[in-house]
Design a protein around this motif. Structure first.
Motif: not given
Length: 258
Positions: A70, A74, A164, A168, A173, A176-177, A216, A220
């Motif tokens: 993962d 990312m 971003e 990533l 965290r 990712e949002y 994602l 996640k």
């Protein structure tokens, strides 16, 4: 592909000597050439002194297996965000440069278009009805103020792309949002563009962005999906070989901290 061995081959093994005697005994062996400590990523015993030591709770988080895969995905997404941001910045530069010489660019475009018309007629391309040509012609008619605001909007979009990418790449965290929200907001616009005119490029870009958002959200555990952040942290802790060894040694396993 064995993601654990691949990562160890690139970064080297990750060994750690915990202060807890029972746990340390399960991670250390004596060999004819000296002591060897078990790698927390691939599980092999590595000759030599450990790379770190201290309480087991302070051991570095070493992703393994699925979590390691993962992380690779990312970082691929992060590189794509950087590339997209650089392209947008290039467009901003062209807009700002064009804004100061709009009339000369308009004249050059009209001249080149008149020279291209005979060739277009021979290949059966109607330049007058071309959406590309009409779009460029409308763009050349924008006022300097409108071009300035367009450059500002695109510059803000580039900043979001770079944010971003950082989030990533660093496995944050919030990154990712941000990636899910920022990418999801543009999905309706992409759908509208596809409905207006279907092209393979638009379909491909939409499919990539949609797949990234869904992946994602699911992997996640964002926005409370599949247990949310608590389940995500528990998954990280359970994947750590050190956690497995602590459980096997009969010691309490504390929740992972982030």
């Amino acid at each position: 592909m064995d993601w654990n061995l691949r990562s160890c081959g690139v970064r080297g093994h990750a060994t750690y000597a915990p202060d807890e005697p029972g746990l340390a005994a399960r991670l250390r062996v004596d060999t004819p050439i000296g002591e060897a400590w078990r790698c927390l990523r691939c599980g092999d015993f590595v000759p030599g002194e450990p790379h770190g030591s201290g309480p087991a709770d302070d051991a570095p988080e070493v992703p393994r297996g699925k979590l390691l895969r993962d992380r690779t995905i990312m970082r691929v997404l992060a590189v794509e965000r950087v590339f997209r941001g650089l392209v947008v910045l290039g467009i901003v530069y062209l807009i700002l440069r064009f804004r100061g010489s709009r009339e000369s660019v308009q004249q050059a475009f009209d001249t080149d278009l008149s020279l291209f018309r005979p060739l277009a007629d021979q290949i059966g391309w109607n330049v007058e009805s071309s959406s590309l040509v009409s779009g460029i012609d409308r763009f050349l008619g924008w006022s300097p103020t409108a071009l300035t605001w367009l450059a500002v909007a695109l510059g803000a979009y580039a900043v979001i792309e770079f944010a971003e990418a950082y989030g990533l790449w660093m496995m944050r965290r919030w990154g990712e949002y941000l990636a899910v929200v920022a990418t999801g907001l543009f999905l309706p616009i992409e759908i509208r563009e596809i409905l207006e005119r279907v092209t393979w490029l638009r379909i491909l870009l939409f499919a990539i962005n949609l797949a990234a958002v869904l992946w994602l959200l699911w992997s996640k555990r964002l926005f409370g999906i599949r247990g949310g952040g608590a389940a995500w942290r528990a998954e990280h802790h359970a994947e750590s070989l050190l956690s497995v060894e602590r459980a096997a040694a009969g010691t309490d396993v504390a929740p992972a901290r982030r």
